[in-house]
Motif scaffolding. Structure first.
Motif, short mmCIF file in Angstrom:
data_model
loop_
_atom_site.label_atom_id
_atom_site.label_comp_id
_atom_site.label_asym_id
_atom_site.label_seq_id
_atom_site.Cartn_x
_atom_site.Cartn_y
_atom_site.Cartn_z
N CYS A 107 0.86 -1.19 0.00
CA CYS A 107 0.00 0.00 0.00
C CYS A 107 0.89 1.23 0.00
O CYS A 107 1.47 1.58 1.03
CB CYS A 107 -0.93 0.03 1.20
N ILE A 114 -2.18 6.08 12.23
CA ILE A 114 -2.93 4.84 12.00
C ILE A 114 -3.30 4.28 13.37
O ILE A 114 -2.44 3.95 14.17
CB ILE A 114 -2.11 3.80 11.21
N THR A 121 -7.58 14.43 10.80
CA THR A 121 -6.67 13.48 10.16
C THR A 121 -5.26 13.54 10.76
O THR A 121 -4.51 12.58 10.64
CB THR A 121 -6.58 13.72 8.63
N GLU A 127 -5.79 9.14 10.89
CA GLU A 127 -6.00 9.11 9.44
C GLU A 127 -6.88 7.93 9.06
O GLU A 127 -7.77 8.03 8.25
CB GLU A 127 -4.65 9.02 8.73
N THR A 128 -6.61 6.81 9.69
CA THR A 128 -7.29 5.56 9.36
C THR A 128 -7.21 4.62 10.56
O THR A 128 -6.38 4.82 11.44
CB THR A 128 -6.63 4.95 8.10
N HIS A 150 -10.33 -2.49 7.78
CA HIS A 150 -9.57 -1.25 7.63
C HIS A 150 -10.59 -0.15 7.36
O HIS A 150 -11.22 -0.12 6.31
CB HIS A 150 -8.58 -1.39 6.49
N LEU A 179 -11.43 3.43 6.42
CA LEU A 179 -10.78 4.48 5.65
C LEU A 179 -11.69 5.69 5.46
O LEU A 179 -12.88 5.54 5.21
CB LEU A 179 -10.43 3.96 4.25
N ARG A 180 -11.09 6.86 5.52
CA ARG A 180 -11.80 8.09 5.16
C ARG A 180 -11.76 8.18 3.64
O ARG A 180 -10.68 8.17 3.05
CB ARG A 180 -11.09 9.31 5.74
N GLU A 181 -12.90 8.30 3.01
CA GLU A 181 -12.92 8.35 1.54
C GLU A 181 -12.23 9.59 1.01
O GLU A 181 -11.54 9.51 0.00
CB GLU A 181 -14.36 8.26 1.02
N SER A 223 -9.66 11.16 2.25
CA SER A 223 -8.21 10.94 2.33
C SER A 223 -7.75 9.99 1.23
O SER A 223 -6.69 10.20 0.63
CB SER A 223 -7.83 10.34 3.69
N LEU A 224 -8.54 8.97 0.96
CA LEU A 224 -8.21 8.02 -0.08
C LEU A 224 -8.20 8.71 -1.45
O LEU A 224 -7.27 8.54 -2.24
CB LEU A 224 -9.20 6.86 -0.07
#
Length: 186
Positions: A26, A38, A67, A71-72, A139, A141-143, A145-146
């Motif tokens: 990743c 994280i 964030t 962040e995730t 996992h 995830l913030r969309e 951020s992705l």
């Protein structure tokens, strides 16, 4: 098998540092790992309804944080959802949770599991290693951020193929060492 939070955290951190980031699976994980954004958590229960409440709390925590703090999040689940088929079916409940809380377009949940198997593959196919973790894992995830990370990465659609090639090139000895948790169940 019952695990302690400390053990689970160490195992997930090992996987994150040595496999996800160490092998470059990743390309977006290195910076948040370096910045310590994280979050690693463990649900030690066995009840999947309680797990859903735990996931909702974790998503709420992310939503309320900046964030620069989180962040995730990786949620390890060492004591339930051991069967990969049941684990996959559980995503229906997660999808409902996201819909009920109006988190569509806000969060995405990626999947990792010790017995992860991509559709159309055999269990022993090396490409499955890209998503094989020490425990069933979600996992969060913030969309946004992705999406931001994808804008700065050339050809993100090539990542899966690159990861498969990485797994296929690893010598058997290195596979056994890196993925020891798949072969030496505690």
């Amino acid at each position: 098998m019952n695990q302690t939070t400390n053990t689970v955290h160490q195992d997930v951190e090992y996987w994150l540092k040595n496999i996800v980031v160490g092998l470059g699976l990743c390309p977006f994980a290195s910076l948040p790992l370096k910045e310590n954004t994280i979050r690693i958590t463990a649900f030690l229960g066995t009840d999947t309804e309680e797990l859903l409440g735990f996931l909702e709390q974790e998503l709420t925590t992310i939503e309320k944080s900046d964030t620069s703090q989180i962040e995730t999040t990786l949620v390890a689940v060492p004591n339930c959802l051991h069967d990969f088929y049941e684990y996959n079916l559980y995503f229906d409940s997660i999808d409902r949770l996201i819909k009920i809380n109006q988190w569509e377009g806000v969060f995405q949940v990626a999947s990792f599991h010790p017995d992860y198997q991509f559709s159309g593959t055999e269990p022993s196919d090396r490409e499955n290693l890209t998503n094989r973790s020490p425990y069933p894992m979600f996992h969060l995830l913030r969309e946004d951020s992705l999406e931001a990370a994808l804008k700065h990465f050339p050809n993100p659609e090539d990542i899966p193929e690159r990861n498969i090639q990485c797994m296929e090139k690893l010598p058997e000895k290195q596979v056994n060492e890196l993925f020891y948790y798949l072969f030496n169940k505690r």
